[in-house]
Design a protein around this motif. Structure first.
Motif, PDB file in Angstrom:
ATOM      1  N   LYS A 257       4.770  -4.166  -6.703  1.00  0.00           N
ATOM      2  CA  LYS A 257       3.539  -4.902  -6.362  1.00  0.00           C
ATOM      3  C   LYS A 257       3.250  -4.913  -4.843  1.00  0.00           C
ATOM      4  N   SER A 258       3.549  -3.804  -4.161  1.00  0.00           N
ATOM      5  CA  SER A 258       3.363  -3.763  -2.699  1.00  0.00           C
ATOM      6  C   SER A 258       1.887  -3.822  -2.311  1.00  0.00           C
ATOM      7  N   ILE A 259       1.031  -3.190  -3.107  1.00  0.00           N
ATOM      8  CA  ILE A 259      -0.407  -3.211  -2.805  1.00  0.00           C
ATOM      9  C   ILE A 259      -0.953  -4.615  -3.049  1.00  0.00           C
ATOM     10  N   GLU A 260      -0.529  -5.186  -4.166  1.00  0.00           N
ATOM     11  CA  GLU A 260      -0.979  -6.542  -4.508  1.00  0.00           C
ATOM     12  C   GLU A 260      -0.579  -7.547  -3.416  1.00  0.00           C
ATOM     13  N   LYS A 261       0.667  -7.422  -2.924  1.00  0.00           N
ATOM     14  CA  LYS A 261       1.158  -8.326  -1.869  1.00  0.00           C
ATOM     15  C   LYS A 261       0.322  -8.159  -0.592  1.00  0.00           C
ATOM     16  N   SER A 262       0.004  -6.898  -0.280  1.00  0.00           N
ATOM     17  CA  SER A 262      -0.794  -6.630   0.926  1.00  0.00           C
ATOM     18  C   SER A 262      -2.192  -7.216   0.758  1.00  0.00           C
ATOM     19  N   PHE A 263      -2.748  -7.009  -0.441  1.00  0.00           N
ATOM     20  CA  PHE A 263      -4.095  -7.528  -0.705  1.00  0.00           C
ATOM     21  C   PHE A 263      -4.098  -9.058  -0.609  1.00  0.00           C
ATOM     22  N   ASN A 264      -3.023  -9.679  -1.086  1.00  0.00           N
ATOM     23  CA  ASN A 264      -2.949 -11.142  -1.006  1.00  0.00           C
ATOM     24  C   ASN A 264      -2.970 -11.629   0.436  1.00  0.00           C
ATOM     25  N   LEU A 265      -2.276 -10.911   1.327  1.00  0.00           N
ATOM     26  CA  LEU A 265      -2.310 -11.320   2.737  1.00  0.00           C
ATOM     27  C   LEU A 265      -3.732 -11.136   3.299  1.00  0.00           C
ATOM     28  N   ALA A 266      -4.381 -10.030   2.939  1.00  0.00           N
ATOM     29  CA  ALA A 266      -5.765  -9.813   3.400  1.00  0.00           C
ATOM     30  C   ALA A 266      -6.655 -10.962   2.924  1.00  0.00           C
TER      31      ALA A 266
END
Ligand code: FPP
Ligand code: MG
Length: 295
Positions: A257-266
């Protein structure tokens, strides 16, 4: 925005050199995020279109230089100036746009000129950090975010602060908005580099990692991998990537879920930006379309 384009055209004409006009016409204008922001913050100020034109010329100059530094052949879907005209021409065109922008900037109030001018030192520092960091695999999130703030967010923050000062609004809160919008914007950019394709991006996909840039999804992926896979990821860093390796990276990113985690920070940063300008629906709309964008 029509007035911004007219101001840009006027400034280019004032440079009074056909070769510059010809080269400038080869550039694609891009999203004009910074100009749109200035017009939304200072909609009725007569100097807002000029301020927006200045910031867009600075941004354009920085991309001309960045493509030389990154040896990038595509920009916004068209061949970069360094690709078609050579690096020397790209550097010189950048110098001309940048200095013309500053000649216009000095006519503004000192605090406005200072906000924009100092952000250019910051973004140049950020670019240098970015290049240094690409020499090795960086797995530290904070080091990455600090660089991102300098490289991308400072000019957007300065655009927000300068236009707030121009229109007598609260520069502090608009600065917070600009800073978080900028950070969030760049994280979305990092995600799209992985999830999108060349036709949509206007530049090669998964190019960040090939250029040595360990963006947020790679940092989160590294944190989640076991020792063997960490080594495999680090081995792939800063090299031409084949289909098998890019498919492996993408599947591991999905698993962890690396993309999801990045999107959450955005999203968290975008919510911070939203809070700073509560009630300003147009600025909140900019955030929403930025988060949802596909290129
Ligand atoms: C793009 O980053 C680069 C920047 C936002 C800043 C570049 C700044 C300089 C070259 C400093 C010089 C400044 C002036 C005004 C002459 P990127 O490579 O991550 O993004 P990309 O994929 O769009 O190339
Ligand atoms: Mg680049």
């Amino acid at each position: 925005m029509q007035r911004v384009e007219s101001e840009i055209a006027r400034l280019i004409k004032e440079i009074d050199y056909d070769e510059v006009t010809r080269l400038f016409e080869m550039l694609s204008g891009g999203k004009r995020l910074r100009a749109k922001l200035i017009l939304k913050i200072a909609p009725s100020h007569e100097k807002a279109p000029l301020l927006a034109a200045i910031v867009e010329l600075i941004h354009g100059a920085s991309l001309l230089h960045d493509d030389v530094i990154d040896e990038a052949l595509l920009r916004r879907g068209v061949p970069s100036v360094n690709a078609t005209e050579g690096s020397k021409t790209a550097v010189m065109l950048g110098d001309i746009l940048y200095s013309k922008a500053f000649t216009e900037l000095v006519e503004f109030d000192k605090d406005i000129a200072k906000a924009v001018a100092s952000s250019v030192t910051a973004l140049s520092k950020g670019e240098m950090q970015d290049v240094k960091m690409a020499e090795n695999f960086n797995s530290d999130e904070q080091t990455y975010l600090d660089m991102l703030y300098l490289k991308t967010a400072t000019l957007i923050e300065a655009a927000a602060v300068a236009s707030a000062l121009l229109s007598g609004k609260d520069a502090l809160n608009y600065g917070i908005y600009g800073r978080n919008l900028g950070l969030s914007f760049q994280i979305i950019d990092d995600i799209l580099d992985i999830t999108s394709d060349e036709a949509t991006l206007g530049k090669p996909a998964m190019n960040d990692f090939v250029e040595g840039k360990c963006t947020l999804p790679y940092i989160y992926l590294y944190e989640a991998l076991d020792e063997k896979d960490k080594k495999r990821l680090v081995d792939a860093h800063a090299k031409k990537i084949d289909k098998e390796e890019s498919a492996w990276i993408k599947s591991k990113m999905q698993e962890h879920k690396s993309i999801e985690k990045s999107f959450n920070l955005a999203k968290v940063l975008s919510d911070e930006a939203s809070k700073a300008v509560e009630g300003d629906t147009e600025l909140i709309q900019i955030l929403q379309s930025m988060i949802q964008r596909s290129y």
